[in-house]
Design a protein around this motif. Sequence first.
Motif, mmCIF file in Angstrom:
data_model
loop_
_atom_site.group_PDB
_atom_site.id
_atom_site.type_symbol
_atom_site.label_atom_id
_atom_site.label_comp_id
_atom_site.label_asym_id
_atom_site.label_seq_id
_atom_site.Cartn_x
_atom_site.Cartn_y
_atom_site.Cartn_z
ATOM 1 N N LEU A 171 -14.724 -2.426 -28.763
ATOM 2 C CA LEU A 171 -14.492 -1.520 -29.705
ATOM 3 C C LEU A 171 -15.905 -0.832 -30.238
ATOM 4 N N GLN A 172 -16.743 -2.037 -30.687
ATOM 5 C CA GLN A 172 -18.111 -1.627 -31.023
ATOM 6 C C GLN A 172 -18.795 -0.986 -30.085
ATOM 7 N N ARG A 173 -18.765 -1.355 -28.727
ATOM 8 C CA ARG A 173 -19.616 -0.632 -27.789
ATOM 9 C C ARG A 173 -19.023 0.630 -27.600
ATOM 10 N N ALA A 174 -17.878 0.947 -27.837
ATOM 11 C CA ALA A 174 -17.079 2.389 -27.579
ATOM 12 C C ALA A 174 -17.428 3.190 -29.169
ATOM 13 N N LEU A 175 -18.108 2.749 -30.061
ATOM 14 C CA LEU A 175 -18.563 3.245 -31.299
ATOM 15 C C LEU A 175 -17.395 3.622 -32.195
ATOM 16 N N PHE A 176 -16.367 2.731 -32.115
ATOM 17 C CA PHE A 176 -15.220 3.009 -33.143
ATOM 18 C C PHE A 176 -15.785 2.345 -34.408
ATOM 19 N N LYS A 177 -15.445 3.042 -35.618
ATOM 20 C CA LYS A 177 -15.622 2.360 -36.808
ATOM 21 C C LYS A 177 -14.454 1.755 -37.455
ATOM 22 N N ARG A 178 -14.673 0.823 -38.492
ATOM 23 C CA ARG A 178 -13.443 0.227 -39.182
ATOM 24 C C ARG A 178 -12.719 -0.428 -38.129
ATOM 25 N N GLN A 179 -12.959 -1.102 -37.179
ATOM 26 C CA GLN A 179 -12.234 -1.488 -36.024
ATOM 27 C C GLN A 179 -11.838 -2.765 -36.510
#
Length: 252
Positions: A171-179
């Motif tokens: 999720l971090q790698r895909a640039l999602f926030k508040r994951q």
Amino acid sequence: MTSHAPPRIFSRKRRIAGLRRARVRQAHRDAARYLLDDMVEDVLDRLEFIRLTPGRVLVIGDWTGTLALSLRGAGAEVDEHDAASLDEERPLDGGPYDLIVSLGSLDRVNDLPGALLHLRNALAEDGLMIASFPGAGSLPHLRRAMLAAEPDRPAARMHPLIDNQAAAGLLQRALFKRQVVDSHTLTVSFGGLHRLVSDLRDQGLGSVLASAAPPLGKAALERAEHAFMKQANNKGRVLESFEILTLTGWKD
């Protein structure tokens, strides 16, 4: 800069064929569908908790239509797709969406980081993605049975699965926030290995590995059944576990 294609672990063709067979099997009254029902109920609970009323929604993988029906009842415009009509490893058309829900699907793509990035790109600003699928804690008894079936040189028959830590990194790698990544366990009772295999096929969860293993012979099947039933309780039932992993991320 050199770009490397992801390894081809899964066959999209086999995946679509398994899904189509599952839909035929669902015509039978006793066909299993508990995994998808559990995922749909969980998503609806999450949306109610955060009080999200999305305008445009993309639902991937819910072949029951239950989630879309509920969202439309709340006033949302919903697009529905499955593996046969949408390839998550390619950019998605039809956006931007306020909400994207993927059920029992992302664990069967070869380029999961790329698929998550495509989902994020299809979201509107402040849009939400929820993805649920079987995680690394799933089917421990079946895995032991498959190893026992071919003790000398076991063939690859079961899918590699993702754990919570790896999912958070993706999720971090895909640039999602508040994951957020969380999981829960669904336990199902079986009287034999054949019933578990039948339930998996009902739900389109058979193997879709790109390198298909040869069928198990009679002796191997007997070893697998014996190993599976060795794990039964005093009522002659094996309590198999499905870990449902849920990834939630916002596009800010």
